[in-house]
Design a protein around this motif. Structure first.
Motif, short mmCIF file in Angstrom:
data_model
loop_
_atom_site.label_atom_id
_atom_site.label_comp_id
_atom_site.label_asym_id
_atom_site.label_seq_id
_atom_site.Cartn_x
_atom_site.Cartn_y
_atom_site.Cartn_z
N TRP A 13 9.14 3.25 -2.56
CA TRP A 13 10.39 3.18 -3.31
C TRP A 13 10.76 4.47 -4.03
N GLY A 14 10.05 5.54 -3.78
CA GLY A 14 10.30 6.76 -4.54
C GLY A 14 10.41 8.00 -3.68
N TYR A 27 16.34 3.19 -9.78
CA TYR A 27 16.20 3.92 -8.53
C TYR A 27 15.97 2.98 -7.34
N ARG A 28 15.29 1.85 -7.57
CA ARG A 28 15.01 0.92 -6.47
C ARG A 28 16.29 0.32 -5.92
N HIS A 29 17.20 -0.04 -6.82
CA HIS A 29 18.48 -0.59 -6.37
C HIS A 29 19.33 0.50 -5.70
N ALA A 30 19.27 1.71 -6.25
CA ALA A 30 20.08 2.81 -5.72
C ALA A 30 19.65 3.22 -4.32
N MET A 31 18.42 2.86 -3.93
CA MET A 31 17.93 3.20 -2.59
C MET A 31 18.33 2.18 -1.54
N THR A 32 18.70 0.98 -1.99
CA THR A 32 19.07 -0.06 -1.04
C THR A 32 20.41 -0.70 -1.44
N PRO A 33 21.46 0.11 -1.54
CA PRO A 33 22.75 -0.42 -2.01
C PRO A 33 23.38 -1.37 -0.99
N ALA A 34 23.92 -2.46 -1.49
CA ALA A 34 24.64 -3.39 -0.62
C ALA A 34 26.03 -2.87 -0.31
N GLU A 35 26.52 -1.99 -1.19
CA GLU A 35 27.84 -1.40 -0.99
C GLU A 35 27.83 0.02 -1.53
N MET A 36 28.76 0.82 -1.02
CA MET A 36 28.86 2.20 -1.45
C MET A 36 29.64 2.28 -2.77
N PRO A 37 29.06 2.90 -3.81
CA PRO A 37 29.81 3.06 -5.06
C PRO A 37 31.06 3.89 -4.84
N LEU A 48 30.60 6.35 -9.69
CA LEU A 48 29.22 6.12 -10.12
C LEU A 48 28.90 6.88 -11.40
N LEU A 49 28.29 6.17 -12.36
CA LEU A 49 27.78 6.79 -13.57
C LEU A 49 26.27 6.92 -13.44
N VAL A 50 25.75 8.12 -13.60
CA VAL A 50 24.30 8.36 -13.60
C VAL A 50 23.89 8.72 -15.02
N ILE A 51 23.03 7.91 -15.62
CA ILE A 51 22.57 8.15 -16.98
C ILE A 51 21.21 8.83 -16.92
N GLY A 52 21.16 10.08 -17.32
CA GLY A 52 19.93 10.87 -17.26
C GLY A 52 20.02 11.92 -16.17
N SER A 53 19.58 13.14 -16.51
CA SER A 53 19.72 14.24 -15.55
C SER A 53 18.40 14.91 -15.23
N GLY A 54 17.32 14.12 -15.23
CA GLY A 54 16.07 14.63 -14.71
C GLY A 54 16.14 14.67 -13.20
N ALA A 55 15.01 14.87 -12.53
CA ALA A 55 15.00 14.98 -11.08
C ALA A 55 15.59 13.74 -10.40
N ILE A 56 15.22 12.55 -10.86
CA ILE A 56 15.71 11.32 -10.22
C ILE A 56 17.22 11.20 -10.38
N GLY A 57 17.72 11.41 -11.59
CA GLY A 57 19.15 11.30 -11.82
C GLY A 57 19.95 12.29 -11.01
N LEU A 80 0.84 -1.19 0.00
CA LEU A 80 0.00 0.00 0.00
C LEU A 80 0.88 1.25 0.00
N GLY A 81 0.49 2.23 -0.80
CA GLY A 81 1.28 3.44 -0.94
C GLY A 81 2.01 3.51 -2.26
N GLY A 82 2.14 2.36 -2.93
CA GLY A 82 2.74 2.35 -4.26
C GLY A 82 4.23 2.69 -4.27
N ILE A 83 4.72 2.98 -5.45
CA ILE A 83 6.15 3.27 -5.63
C ILE A 83 6.57 4.52 -4.87
N CYS A 84 5.78 5.58 -4.95
CA CYS A 84 6.17 6.86 -4.34
C CYS A 84 6.50 6.69 -2.87
#
Length: 464
Positions: free
Chosen positions: A45-46, A162-172, A175-184, A38-42
């Protein structure tokens, strides 16, 4: 025998659960169907957990610069596991809150995967169990998911959404970020503040391309100053994922390709609407590039079927989905709300510095044939900003030179994601420059810059 309701909502994100609550308030018998949480992605996970992460990186940045405030902090560090745990705890708390709201509003929660099976009919599958539901009205609020690179799908190990980036097993480390919108930009900001070497690659000529050009230019300089490498007008042509690193082939604006090695990649190139396998084709629902076509009341071309949120197209924002849901439900109930429009939907990016905007950019206003008056006021001219140690940024306002209508507002700097709502309210009330100039703003506050920006558009700025 099918269970009967007045309204069924498929999806419990910020559009779906808000629509369900409003429908219940209006006396409807409501069911909401959710396949995950309940609550969805936002919520899960968002929007919410990413802000928890960004708050951590903000505090970590301040701790590293304690001397700027006359303080001392030694051996500053962080525990990545605990950082992630805090973020997940915040999401969990709000998930429990939505559960409570469903119970309070007597909304029936049906867990499982829902699919339309006919007009007013929906089947929910949970394992090998099926549950049949019926309603005169059904709202599709199934949201969207991250878009993968066609040549390198996210694996959760080296290539992240974004889901993986929120729960990283290790610190990068790099890091390469592809895309520069709000999430990127938000993830680039977070990981840079936490110590990673970050590179942003954007296909378009500038980062945050939907924002005003001056804001984009400011952010480019600010993030570069912080140590982030920004490559615009470029594309990633190939990614090879290894056991401990990722090799990316990047084609620059000069047409030349180069190969660079990174520890991890975050793919933030947009979203894909969740419209597959929910029965739209069976009912003949009209779509456009996967998004469901709706009118101002969220009605599809099929009677009794509605759609809200990310499945209906841009802007892909939680608050847009929530408002769509309310308009839709109130229309169903015969309340005659104003039809939904995107003209006054604010956009926010919670990086450091923050970015916020509403309405037309200066360029878009001119493209629309408007004669404009533009005001701009810098953070360095504001006492509260200087006292906070946050003197970088500006506020820009765009007015119709003939009518005084506030066409748009654009901000970059500390806490602008909170300030923007003042201009959103002003536009909703159809306020002109006259009312804004006559409004008293408290001192000392960051909001005074909003006033000064308006004054600046008419040659009356006091403090700069």
């Amino acid at each position: 025998m099918a269970e009967t309701f007045d309204l069924i909502v498929l999806g419990s994100g910020p559009g779906g659960y808000v629509a369900a609550i409003r429908a219940s308030q209006l006396g409807m018998k409501v069911a909401i169907v959710e396949r995950e949480r309940l609550g969805g992605i936002c919520l899960n996970w968002g929007c919410i957990p990413t802000k928890a992460l960004l708050r951590t990186s903000e505090i970590y940045h301040y701790m590293q610069h304690a001397a700027d405030y006359g303080l001392s902090a030694e051996k500053v560090g962080f525990d990545l596991t605990k950082v992630v745990e805090r973020s997940r705890k915040v999401a969990g708390q709000l998930n429990s809150g939505v559960k409570g709201l469903m119970k309070k509003n007597k909304v029936t929660v049906v867990e499982g995967t829902g699919a339309l099976t006919g007009k007013g009919k929906l089947t929910v599958t949970t394992g090998d169990q099926k549950r049949e539901l019926e309603a005169k009205h059904i709202i599709v609020a199934t949201g969207a998911r991250a878009r993968d690179l066609p040549f390198a799908k996210a694996d959760g190990k080296r290539i992240w959404t974004y889901r993986h980036a929120m729960t990283p097993a290790e610190m990068p480390t790099k890091l390469l970020v592809i895309g520069s919108g709000a999430i990127g930009v938000e993830f680039a900001s977070f990981y840079n503040d936490m110590g990673a070497d970050v590179t942003i690659v954007e296909m378009l000529p500038r980062i945050l391309p939907v924002e005003d050009e001056e804001v984009s230019a400011f952010m480019d300089k600010a993030l570069t100053k912080q140590g982030i490498k920004i490559v615009t007008g470029a594309g990633v042509e190939k990614i090879e994922s290894g056991a401990k690193s990722v090799k990316a082939v990047i084609k620059g604006k000069d047409g030349k390709s180069s190969t660079e090695e990174f520890s991890h990649v975050v793919v933030a190139i947009g979203i894909v609407p969740n419209t597959e396998e929910i029965g739209l084709e069976k009912l003949g629902v009209e779509t456009d590039r996967g998004h469901i076509k709706v009118d101002g009341y969220a009605r599809t071309n099929v009677e009794g079927l509605y759609a809200i949120g990310d499945v209906t197209g841009a802007p892909w924002l939680a608050h847009k989905a929530s408002h769509e849901g309310i308009v839709c439900v109130e229309a169903i109930a015969g309340q005659k709300p104003h039809p939904f429009g995107t003209w006054n939907i604010p956009g926010c990016t919670y990086s450091r510095p923050q970015v916020a905007s509403v309405g037309l950019t200066e360029a878009k206003a001119k493209e629309a044939g408007k004669q404009v008056k533009v005001g701009k006021f810098p953070f360095i001219g504001n006492g509260k900003a200087i006292a906070l140690g946050e003197a970088e940024g500006f506020i820009k306002t765009v007015f119709d030179a003939k009518t005084g209508e506030l066409l748009g507002a654009h901000m970059v700097g500390a806490e602008v994601t909170e300030l923007i709502q003042g201009y959103v309210v002003a536009r909703q009330l159809e306020t002109t420059e006259a009312e804004l100039m006559e409004t008293v703003f408290a001192h000392p506050t960051l909001s005074e810059m909003m006033h000064e920006s308006v004054l600046s558009a008419y040659g009356r700025a006091i403090h700069f």
